[in-house]
Motif scaffolding. Structure first.
Motif, PDB file in Angstrom:
ATOM      1  N   PRO A   1       0.798  -1.229   0.000  1.00  0.00           N
ATOM      2  CA  PRO A   1       0.000   0.000   0.000  1.00  0.00           C
ATOM      3  C   PRO A   1       0.829   1.277   0.000  1.00  0.00           C
ATOM      4  CG  PRO A   1      -0.101  -1.088   2.153  1.00  0.00           C
ATOM      5  CD  PRO A   1       0.571  -2.036   1.218  1.00  0.00           C
ATOM      6  N   LEU A   2       2.133   1.174   0.275  1.00  0.00           N
ATOM      7  CA  LEU A   2       2.986   2.351   0.301  1.00  0.00           C
ATOM      8  C   LEU A   2       3.538   2.705  -1.075  1.00  0.00           C
ATOM      9  CD1 LEU A   2       5.004   1.578   3.564  1.00  0.00           C
ATOM     10  CD2 LEU A   2       3.062   3.130   3.296  1.00  0.00           C
ATOM     11  N   TRP A   3       3.339   1.868  -2.072  1.00  0.00           N
ATOM     12  CA  TRP A   3       3.905   2.118  -3.390  1.00  0.00           C
ATOM     13  C   TRP A   3       3.254   3.325  -4.054  1.00  0.00           C
ATOM     14  CZ3 TRP A   3       4.851  -3.070  -6.480  1.00  0.00           C
ATOM     15  CH2 TRP A   3       5.797  -3.828  -5.794  1.00  0.00           C
ATOM     16  N   ALA A   4       4.028   3.959  -4.922  1.00  0.00           N
ATOM     17  CA  ALA A   4       3.565   5.161  -5.617  1.00  0.00           C
ATOM     18  C   ALA A   4       2.350   4.888  -6.493  1.00  0.00           C
ATOM     19  CB  ALA A   4       4.700   5.731  -6.474  1.00  0.00           C
ATOM     20  N   ILE A   5       2.169   3.661  -6.937  1.00  0.00           N
ATOM     21  CA  ILE A   5       1.042   3.351  -7.825  1.00  0.00           C
ATOM     22  C   ILE A   5      -0.287   3.646  -7.137  1.00  0.00           C
ATOM     23  CG2 ILE A   5       0.851   0.917  -7.132  1.00  0.00           C
ATOM     24  CD1 ILE A   5       0.318   0.298 -10.121  1.00  0.00           C
TER      25      ILE A   5
ATOM     26  N   GLY B   1      -0.391   5.914  -4.321  1.00  0.00           N
ATOM     27  CA  GLY B   1      -0.318   7.325  -3.960  1.00  0.00           C
ATOM     28  C   GLY B   1      -0.716   8.240  -5.101  1.00  0.00           C
ATOM     29  N   ALA B   2      -0.537   7.775  -6.357  1.00  0.00           N
ATOM     30  CA  ALA B   2      -0.873   8.599  -7.522  1.00  0.00           C
ATOM     31  C   ALA B   2      -2.358   8.949  -7.557  1.00  0.00           C
ATOM     32  CB  ALA B   2      -0.463   7.878  -8.804  1.00  0.00           C
ATOM     33  N   PHE B   3      -3.209   8.101  -6.989  1.00  0.00           N
ATOM     34  CA  PHE B   3      -4.647   8.394  -6.994  1.00  0.00           C
ATOM     35  C   PHE B   3      -4.969   9.621  -6.152  1.00  0.00           C
ATOM     36  CE2 PHE B   3      -5.000   3.798  -8.134  1.00  0.00           C
ATOM     37  CZ  PHE B   3      -5.726   3.967  -9.310  1.00  0.00           C
ATOM     38  N   ARG B   4      -4.076   9.964  -5.198  1.00  0.00           N
ATOM     39  CA  ARG B   4      -4.327  11.133  -4.357  1.00  0.00           C
ATOM     40  C   ARG B   4      -3.950  12.439  -5.056  1.00  0.00           C
ATOM     41  NH1 ARG B   4      -2.250   7.365  -0.529  1.00  0.00           N
ATOM     42  NH2 ARG B   4      -0.153   8.241  -0.674  1.00  0.00           N
ATOM     43  N   THR B   5      -3.146  12.340  -6.118  1.00  0.00           N
ATOM     44  CA  THR B   5      -2.740  13.531  -6.876  1.00  0.00           C
ATOM     45  C   THR B   5      -2.914  13.248  -8.365  1.00  0.00           C
ATOM     46  OG1 THR B   5      -0.431  12.762  -6.867  1.00  0.00           O
ATOM     47  CG2 THR B   5      -1.095  14.301  -5.121  1.00  0.00           C
TER      48      THR B   5
ATOM     49  N   PHE C   1      13.787  -2.055  -0.189  1.00  0.00           N
ATOM     50  CA  PHE C   1      13.213  -3.297   0.301  1.00  0.00           C
ATOM     51  C   PHE C   1      14.059  -3.830   1.464  1.00  0.00           C
ATOM     52  CE2 PHE C   1      11.201  -2.770  -3.705  1.00  0.00           C
ATOM     53  CZ  PHE C   1      10.009  -3.457  -3.639  1.00  0.00           C
ATOM     54  N   SER C   2      13.534  -4.813   2.156  1.00  0.00           N
ATOM     55  CA  SER C   2      14.205  -5.313   3.354  1.00  0.00           C
ATOM     56  C   SER C   2      15.539  -5.974   3.045  1.00  0.00           C
ATOM     57  CB  SER C   2      13.294  -6.286   4.100  1.00  0.00           C
ATOM     58  OG  SER C   2      12.885  -7.347   3.254  1.00  0.00           O
ATOM     59  N   ASP C   3      15.749  -6.411   1.796  1.00  0.00           N
ATOM     60  CA  ASP C   3      17.038  -7.017   1.441  1.00  0.00           C
ATOM     61  C   ASP C   3      18.069  -5.972   1.044  1.00  0.00           C
ATOM     62  OD1 ASP C   3      16.131  -6.191  -1.011  1.00  0.00           O
ATOM     63  OD2 ASP C   3      16.435  -8.104  -2.033  1.00  0.00           O
ATOM     64  N   GLY C   4      17.713  -4.686   1.121  1.00  0.00           N
ATOM     65  CA  GLY C   4      18.639  -3.602   0.782  1.00  0.00           C
ATOM     66  C   GLY C   4      18.543  -3.115  -0.640  1.00  0.00           C
ATOM     67  N   SER C   5      17.809  -3.797  -1.513  1.00  0.00           N
ATOM     68  CA  SER C   5      17.683  -3.348  -2.899  1.00  0.00           C
ATOM     69  C   SER C   5      16.848  -2.070  -2.957  1.00  0.00           C
ATOM     70  CB  SER C   5      17.054  -4.446  -3.763  1.00  0.00           C
ATOM     71  OG  SER C   5      15.800  -4.843  -3.250  1.00  0.00           O
ATOM     72  N   ARG C   6      17.229  -1.164  -3.864  1.00  0.00           N
ATOM     73  CA  ARG C   6      16.600   0.153  -3.947  1.00  0.00           C
ATOM     74  C   ARG C   6      16.124   0.394  -5.377  1.00  0.00           C
ATOM     75  NH1 ARG C   6      20.606   4.287  -2.994  1.00  0.00           N
ATOM     76  NH2 ARG C   6      19.011   5.691  -2.157  1.00  0.00           N
ATOM     77  N   TYR C   7      14.959   1.020  -5.516  1.00  0.00           N
ATOM     78  CA  TYR C   7      14.358   1.261  -6.824  1.00  0.00           C
ATOM     79  C   TYR C   7      13.748   2.655  -6.879  1.00  0.00           C
ATOM     80  CZ  TYR C   7      14.830  -3.757  -7.461  1.00  0.00           C
ATOM     81  OH  TYR C   7      15.339  -5.032  -7.576  1.00  0.00           O
ATOM     82  N   LEU C   8      13.691   3.163  -8.089  1.00  0.00           N
ATOM     83  CA  LEU C   8      12.963   4.398  -8.356  1.00  0.00           C
ATOM     84  C   LEU C   8      11.594   4.012  -8.906  1.00  0.00           C
ATOM     85  CD1 LEU C   8      12.825   7.521  -8.667  1.00  0.00           C
ATOM     86  CD2 LEU C   8      13.730   7.210 -10.983  1.00  0.00           C
ATOM     87  N   PHE C   9      10.529   4.460  -8.245  1.00  0.00           N
ATOM     88  CA  PHE C   9       9.155   4.221  -8.689  1.00  0.00           C
ATOM     89  C   PHE C   9       8.585   5.521  -9.255  1.00  0.00           C
ATOM     90  CE2 PHE C   9       7.952   0.492  -5.623  1.00  0.00           C
ATOM     91  CZ  PHE C   9       8.831  -0.324  -6.319  1.00  0.00           C
ATOM     92  N   LEU C  10       7.948   5.427 -10.417  1.00  0.00           N
ATOM     93  CA  LEU C  10       7.304   6.568 -11.062  1.00  0.00           C
ATOM     94  C   LEU C  10       5.862   6.188 -11.364  1.00  0.00           C
ATOM     95  CD1 LEU C  10      10.128   7.230 -13.683  1.00  0.00           C
ATOM     96  CD2 LEU C  10       9.847   8.409 -11.499  1.00  0.00           C
ATOM     97  N   ALA C  11       4.911   6.992 -10.906  1.00  0.00           N
ATOM     98  CA  ALA C  11       3.507   6.626 -11.090  1.00  0.00           C
ATOM     99  C   ALA C  11       2.677   7.852 -11.431  1.00  0.00           C
ATOM    100  CB  ALA C  11       2.952   5.954  -9.841  1.00  0.00           C
TER     101      ALA C  11
ATOM    102  N   VAL D   1      -0.687   4.003 -13.445  1.00  0.00           N
ATOM    103  CA  VAL D   1       0.387   3.288 -14.138  1.00  0.00           C
ATOM    104  C   VAL D   1       1.704   3.587 -13.432  1.00  0.00           C
ATOM    105  CG1 VAL D   1       1.719   3.177 -16.276  1.00  0.00           C
ATOM    106  CG2 VAL D   1      -0.772   3.252 -16.365  1.00  0.00           C
ATOM    107  N   MET D   2       2.519   2.560 -13.223  1.00  0.00           N
ATOM    108  CA  MET D   2       3.798   2.748 -12.540  1.00  0.00           C
ATOM    109  C   MET D   2       4.931   2.091 -13.312  1.00  0.00           C
ATOM    110  SD  MET D   2       4.910   1.814  -8.608  1.00  0.00           S
ATOM    111  CE  MET D   2       5.560   0.155  -8.877  1.00  0.00           C
TER     112      MET D   2
END
Length: 540
Positions: A417-421, A423-427, A438-448, A467-468
């Protein structure tokens, strides 16, 4: 789940008897930095990963362990199933299983898929029994028939002074009711068989997922065909709605109609191809981007039917539903390759730092169409940024899914529920960006961003989706969306998971389901205020 790329580099280098210093010099980095990479203390991707793979003479997919990552993701989902999640799994048990016994790991993943499919079918049957009025009516008919047969039989057995005519009448009633019961039972079985054929919802989506992952979201044969078709179209005039309309009329005797009554009034879509009448119909409210894309798709499916058939023949598609959905996906891929020619699109995307709004204007396309095409720029030696793609409806249900190796994107249902996909509905109509960890340390850029289908009338509700796009944070500075972000500041990252059932963050305030607990610990949410083992009151 992060794959141990560094360990693979180290093992491959040692097998080729290349020193760490020599390899570092060949790929243009310091030996100390290579040492950090080989010990999995630094991420590696993009051009540097390509250079290392070239120097070690190893396929980049094998080096990145993409097949292993997909299997790990499948096991994550299997081990998170409520039926087995309470078992005392060790934290690294899934990784060890994939590394040491890959065939056994694949067998477990396949069994879980089959189990999920069986559960989905069982749920579908239960839904039909609860909500289908025809099935309810058939069951009532069976119950009434059984009651009538039993009543007549009991009279014949218990009443001894019946004359012959009355006995014949009751036996005739039993025979009629038995025949009726037989017919009703056949109808009921037919309804279940139809339900079974139409409700195989898990397997087709997974088979298409496997097809896309196997091809790395890129189909070279379709790209070549798309280039040829694009050249044919441009010889007839500028690429666009006008030229496509003229070519469909001259080459295939197809008329394009905008507005008016649809060919099938019961069909709710914005476009429809009426094959018997040779008419491509568009709702008047449809956008120019939608019309251009769907006309290109129709032209491609007609002009390159053999290429589409050949692509599907090489895929593992076990059901008619899977073949139908795959055919639609391949037709859309071909249309995207026609609207956005590969080399030109990659050049424009790199020049514009992957600015989707800019690319929309250049190609007269929609946000979703551009985002979808960016995801397919995976040609070996001419690759763009590797993106994953998700689409969600306002209820949070995922309606389209294209995976990114290393990133665990849910196949269906709901994501974190924390993903930008979400959050985009709020804006609405505004790009939302996130750097997540993520908990394993991997990092990503999310665009939605939200996308909306135009309403055809006041009484029609506009259909909105989100769309994300997702990419490894290592590539964020190649995009316009990385501008102004301190990508080295880990404290600004948003801690997320794939979805609640698969997430190991036990302290997340947004959690809606229990976490996967490798140690089989006690539930942390939806628990009583008082411990269950606390005795209250005086003993009896």
């Amino acid at each position: 789940m992060r794959a141990p790329i560094g360990f693979r580099i180290s093992n491959r280098r040692k097998s080729l008897k290349i020193s760490q210093a020599a390899l570092a010099r060949l790929v243009g980095i310091s030996p100390s930095y290579l040492n950090l990479i080989e010990n999995n203390k630094r991420d590696i991707g993009g051009a540097l990963l390509n250079r290392v793979a070239a120097q070690l003479d190893i396929d980049i997919d094998e080096l990145a362990g993409r097949a292993e990552q997909k299997l790990l993701q499948d096991l994550e989902e299997a081990f998170a199933d409520p039926m087995v999640e309470s078992l005392p799994f060790r934290p690294d048990e899934r990784r060890e299983l994939v590394a040491q016994y890959p065939a056994s790991a694949a067998a477990l993943a396949r069994l879980h898929r089959a189990y999920s499919g069986a559960i989905a079918n069982a749920d579908a049957y239960a839904d039909r029994l609860r909500s289908d009025p025809l099935l309810s009516q058939l069951l009532h008919q069976i119950l009434s028939g059984i009651t009538a047969v039993r009543s007549s039989a009991e009279i014949l057995e218990d009443v001894s002074d019946l004359d012959d005519a009355e006995r014949r009448r009751f036996r005739g009633a039993i025979a009629r009711e038995a025949r009726t019961l037989s017919d009703v039972a056949r109808n009921l079985i037919g309804q279940f068989e139809t339900s079974s054929r139409n409700r195989r919802s898990v397997s087709p989506a997974r088979e298409i997922d496997d097809l896309i992952i196997e091809q790395d979201n890129h189909f070279p044969e379709l790209e070549q065909v798309a280039d040829t078709l694009r050249q044919e179209i441009e010889r007839a005039g500028p690429f666009g709605i006008g030229t496509l309309t003229d070519l469909l009329a001259s080459a295939f005797n197809i008329a394009v109609v905008v507005g008016g009554e649809p060919p099938d009034p019961e069909f709710p879509g914005q476009y429809r191809f009426d094959a018997p009448r040779r008419v491509m119909w568009f709702q008047g409210a449809s956008t120019l981007a939608t019309r251009q894309f769907q006309l290109a798709r129709l032209y491609g499916e007609l002009a390159a039917a053999d290429a589409i058939t050949h692509t599907l023949e090489n895929a593992t598609l076990s059901t008619p539903t899977a073949r139908r959905l795959a055919s639609r996906a391949i037709g859309s891929y071909l249309a995207g390759a026609m609207v956005f020619p590969y080399s030109r699109m990659l050049q424009d995307a790199e020049a514009a730092s992957y600015d989707i709004d800019h690319l929309r204007q250049v190609y007269h396309a929609s946000f979703e169409q551009v985002a979808h095409r960016l995801m397919t720029l995976r040609r070996p030696g001419e690759e763009g940024i590797a993106f994953g793609f998700l689409r969600s409806d306002p209820a949070g249900r995922l309606t389209k899914h294209f995976p990114l190796p290393g990133l665990l994107l849910p196949n269906s249902g709901h994501a974190c529920p924390l993903w930008a996909i979400y959050g985009a509905f709020r804006t609405p109509d505004t790009m939302l960006r996130q750097v997540v960890r993520f908990s394993d340390g991997s990092r990503y850029l999310f665009l939605a961003r939200t996308v909306q289908r135009r309403a055809g009338s006041f009484r029609e509700q506009p259909a909105m989706s989100s769309v994300m796009l997702a990419c490894d944070v290592l590539h964020a500075d190649r995009t316009i969306y990385g501008s102004g972000l301190d990508l080295l500041d880990l404290s600004a990252d948003i801690p997320v998971g794939p979805r609640c059932r698969l997430c190991t963050r036990r302290n997340c305030a947004s959690r809606q389901e229990e976490a996967l607990s490798p140690g089989g610990g006690r539930a942390e949410i939806r628990a009583p205020l008082l411990p269950a083992d606390l005795d209250l009151g005086d003993p009896a």
